[in-house]
Design an enzyme around this catalytic site. Structure first.
Site, PDB file in Angstrom:
ATOM      1  N   ASP A  98      -8.103  10.854  -2.721  1.00  0.00           N
ATOM      2  CA  ASP A  98      -8.196   9.727  -1.800  1.00  0.00           C
ATOM      3  C   ASP A  98      -9.398   9.994  -0.896  1.00  0.00           C
ATOM      4  O   ASP A  98      -9.600  11.130  -0.482  1.00  0.00           O
ATOM      5  CB  ASP A  98      -6.922   9.670  -0.947  1.00  0.00           C
ATOM      6  CG  ASP A  98      -6.449   8.267  -0.703  1.00  0.00           C
ATOM      7  OD1 ASP A  98      -7.283   7.455  -0.293  1.00  0.00           O
ATOM      8  OD2 ASP A  98      -5.251   7.990  -0.899  1.00  0.00           O
ATOM      9  N   ASP A 203     -10.372   4.294   0.564  1.00  0.00           N
ATOM     10  CA  ASP A 203      -9.519   3.618   1.529  1.00  0.00           C
ATOM     11  C   ASP A 203     -10.312   2.505   2.232  1.00  0.00           C
ATOM     12  O   ASP A 203     -11.455   2.741   2.671  1.00  0.00           O
ATOM     13  CB  ASP A 203      -9.087   4.672   2.559  1.00  0.00           C
ATOM     14  CG  ASP A 203      -7.981   4.226   3.469  1.00  0.00           C
ATOM     15  OD1 ASP A 203      -6.849   4.107   2.993  1.00  0.00           O
ATOM     16  OD2 ASP A 203      -8.243   4.009   4.669  1.00  0.00           O
ATOM     17  N   GLU A 258      -9.771   0.381  -2.325  1.00  0.00           N
ATOM     18  CA  GLU A 258      -8.675  -0.372  -1.700  1.00  0.00           C
ATOM     19  C   GLU A 258      -9.314  -1.233  -0.631  1.00  0.00           C
ATOM     20  O   GLU A 258     -10.087  -0.733   0.189  1.00  0.00           O
ATOM     21  CB  GLU A 258      -7.672   0.595  -1.078  1.00  0.00           C
ATOM     22  CG  GLU A 258      -6.454  -0.094  -0.514  1.00  0.00           C
ATOM     23  CD  GLU A 258      -6.274   0.088   0.982  1.00  0.00           C
ATOM     24  OE1 GLU A 258      -5.198  -0.229   1.472  1.00  0.00           O
ATOM     25  OE2 GLU A 258      -7.226   0.537   1.675  1.00  0.00           O
ATOM     26  N   HIS A 331       2.017   3.784  -1.370  1.00  0.00           N
ATOM     27  CA  HIS A 331       2.604   4.334  -0.143  1.00  0.00           C
ATOM     28  C   HIS A 331       2.580   3.329   1.004  1.00  0.00           C
ATOM     29  O   HIS A 331       3.031   3.650   2.093  1.00  0.00           O
ATOM     30  CB  HIS A 331       1.831   5.599   0.249  1.00  0.00           C
ATOM     31  CG  HIS A 331       0.409   5.294   0.574  1.00  0.00           C
ATOM     32  ND1 HIS A 331      -0.501   4.875  -0.382  1.00  0.00           N
ATOM     33  CD2 HIS A 331      -0.265   5.279   1.752  1.00  0.00           C
ATOM     34  CE1 HIS A 331      -1.659   4.628   0.194  1.00  0.00           C
ATOM     35  NE2 HIS A 331      -1.545   4.865   1.488  1.00  0.00           N
ATOM     36  N   ASP A 332       2.038   2.142   0.776  1.00  0.00           N
ATOM     37  CA  ASP A 332       1.966   1.123   1.832  1.00  0.00           C
ATOM     38  C   ASP A 332       2.944  -0.025   1.616  1.00  0.00           C
ATOM     39  O   ASP A 332       2.883  -1.029   2.320  1.00  0.00           O
ATOM     40  CB  ASP A 332       0.546   0.527   1.896  1.00  0.00           C
ATOM     41  CG  ASP A 332      -0.472   1.521   2.414  1.00  0.00           C
ATOM     42  OD1 ASP A 332      -0.081   2.448   3.139  1.00  0.00           O
ATOM     43  OD2 ASP A 332      -1.664   1.363   2.095  1.00  0.00           O
TER      44      ASP A 332
END
Ligand code: NOJ
Length: 562
Positions: A98, A203, A258, A331-332
């Site tokens: 990430d 991210d 993302e 995870h969101d």
């Protein structure tokens, strides 16, 4: 250099805090991950994406990085990471890191120097502006809102200056206008790729570029004040091309971005192969089909038409131009099987398997979030104090501030909370679900691991994991499933979701009943005589072309035309 290995890949996401705790201190760790690699390999996936493992004070659980070149000690050491990399590669599992480079933690040495020394070169690594004085009051430089609520500006000590943070106040936005910042970022990527990592998930990448000079957002109706000045900014494409030129394209890497609500045009530009920006971005629009206007906490009745539009539109847009991704969880988000109007008491297996087949056999690379392959459900949180995510707390406090009773506010939060996906993985029915040997985990869960866990699922003849194995195998081996063009069927049906994938004479047909009532649906003529490859029920009822689909039944057919 590029082999484009990601195109027939399936990627598994690990949230390291909660996967497996090998030293029983309550935090998941690298040793724990290594001990479970065979479980991941057996699922059939190609690569693992690790949510951040870097040093972080964890205000946003790893998404606030204070050292991009080191591993946080709660997860282990750099040596442990190197062993992890090695163990993954031994099993032919690629490793995706990430990369959170829109912002750093305010604990990052760059930021600390930036605010403590006005002459430091690191001051220009961040976005620091003078506040405005109005009627003797000191106001932030603009009215932009942080996506995690409140002003996007935080005052620096008792000075008149503020720094920008589009997320928590502990996450200071980097100034991508500064070429030195961009060089630092390319160097960081190269540092990890030189170690052998195979790619990155970026991210909120589409916030790197902002509109300058900074000014107020005067739009009347806006979902996010300031968004038009910090989403898909004017230099986005240039920054990505540069990053790719100085790092990503020098390796056989995979990059997936993302993004925060990109425009449809920009979404396509980011992934067009000829542009050499990113290999793919995530598409989440279908995941808003059970909430109001993309606001996760505000539930609405599930809208299958919206789900289908969100799922199929990027497949159409990207086909032939760039690559696509397929996502149900991360995870969101809460657990997918606990959403979309699904009654998990009665249809958990059926719905979890339907979701997998329908989503992952489309055009694009599937991303599976840990535990999704077991059909894990949401957690029964009893009150806000059981939740760790700062966003749950911000929004809860905000709702109360506007007069909503606490109990009601909590019910909203509970529907959309990210915490659901962040509780320890359910490995077996022992204490803490086998996550560790009994130490209180950093984030508690309810006892539902006793009912649903990996050990139990694998022993069952209705195993979600085994169904995932089947779908993954098909996805990796079937030419149409990898390369085929998607054509939607039953477009306006509010119960049936169906599509074909076609590639060089190979045809796949996927049809499912996304409802809890029996529904009749006519298979297209060409499907007669096709092989049935996947069915989440024992058989299926057919009279002529009409199939009577049972609740959440999914069928996948394959046919070769020579
Ligand atoms: C997106 C990440 O997925 C999320 O977990 C994080 O809170 C924000 N970006 C800010 O980094």
């Amino acid at each position: 250099m590029k082999t484009h290995w990601y195109k027939n890949a399936v990627i598994y996401q690990i949230y390291p805090f909660s996967f497996m705790d090998s030293n029983n201190d309550g935090w998941g760790d690298i040793g724990g991950i290594i001990s479970r690699l065979d479980y991941i390999k057996d699922l059939g996936v190609t690569a693992i994406w690790f949510s951040p493992l870097y040093k972080s004070p964890d205000c946003d659980y790893g998404y606030d990085i204070s050292d991009y070149r080191d591993i946080d000690e709660k997860f282990g050491t750099m040596r442990d990471f190197e062993r992890l990399l090695d163990e993954c590669h031994k099993r032919e599992l690629k490793v995706i890191m990430d990369m959170v480079i829109n912002h750093t933690s305010t604990e990052h040495p760059w930021f600390k120097e930036a605010v403590s020394d006005k002459n430091s070169k690191y001051r220009d690594y961040y976005i620091i502006r003078q506040g405005r004085r109005e009627k003797g009051k000191l106001l932030p430089p603009s009215n932009w809102a942080s996506t995690f609520t409140g002003s996007a500006w935080e005052r620096i000590g008792d000075s008149d200056e503020f720094y920008l943070h589009l997320f928590c106040r502990e996450q200071a936005d980097l100034n991508w206008e500064n070429p030195e910042v961009r060089k630092e970022m390319a160097d960081i990527l190269n540092f990890w790729m030189d170690k052998g990592v195979d790619g990155f998930r970026f991210d909120v990448f589409n916030m790197f570029s902002k509109v300058y000079p900074i000014r107020d957002d005067d739009s009347k109706k806006t979902f996010q004040k300031g968004a038009k000045f910090f989403v898909d900014g004017p230099r986005m494409h240039e920054f990505l091309k540069e990053l790719s030129g100085n790092s990503l394209s020098l390796y056989d890497s995979f990059s997936v971005g993302e993004s925060f609500h990109p425009s449809r045009e920009n979404a396509l530009e980011y992934v067009k192969e000829e542009n050499r920006e990113l290999d793919a971005i995530f598409n989440f629009a279908h995941l808003d089909s059970d909430n109001i206007g993309g606001m996760k906490f505000f539930r609405k009745p599930f809208d299958l038409l919206q789900f289908k539009k969100g799922l199929f539109e990027p497949q159409k847009d990207n086909y032939g131009a760039g690559w696509n991704t397929l996502v149900l969880e991360n995870h969101d988000n809460p657990r997918s099987v606990s959403r979309f109007g699904i009654d998990t008491e009665h249809f958990r297996y059926e719905a979890a398997t339907l979701l997998a087949a329908v989503c992952f056999l489309g055009f694009g690379t599937p991303f599976i979030y840990m535990g999704e392959e077991l059909g894990l459900t949401n957690t029964r949180f009893n009150n806000i104090d059981e939740m760790k995510d700062p966003v749950s707390h911000f929004v809860y406090d905000l709702m109360k501030h506007y007069g909503m009773p606490g109990g009601l506010a909590f019910r909203f939060i509970r529907y959309g909370a990210r915490d659901h996906a962040r509780v320890p993985m359910a490995w077996d029915g022992t204490v803490n679900g086998g996550f560790n040997n009994g130490h209180e985990p950093w984030q508690g869960s309810d006892r539902s691991y006793r009912q649903i866990n990996a050990e139990k699922d694998l022993a069952s003849d209705r195993s979600v994991y085994r169904f995932y194995q089947k779908v993954i195998r098909l996805k990796k081996e079937n030419e149409a499933a990898i390369w085929g063009r998607t054509e939607e069927y039953a477009h306006s049906s509010k119960k049936i979701i169906a599509y074909s994938r076609e590639y060089k004479g190979e045809m796949l047909f996927v049809a499912a009943n996304f409802s809890k009532k029996n529904v009749s649906f006519d298979l297209p003529e060409w499907v007669s005589g096709a092989d049935l490859l996947i069915n989440n029920y024992e058989g299926f009822d057919k009279a002529g072309k009409a199939v009577s689909f049972q609740p959440y039944q999914v069928l996948v057919f394959d046919k070769r035309f020579d």
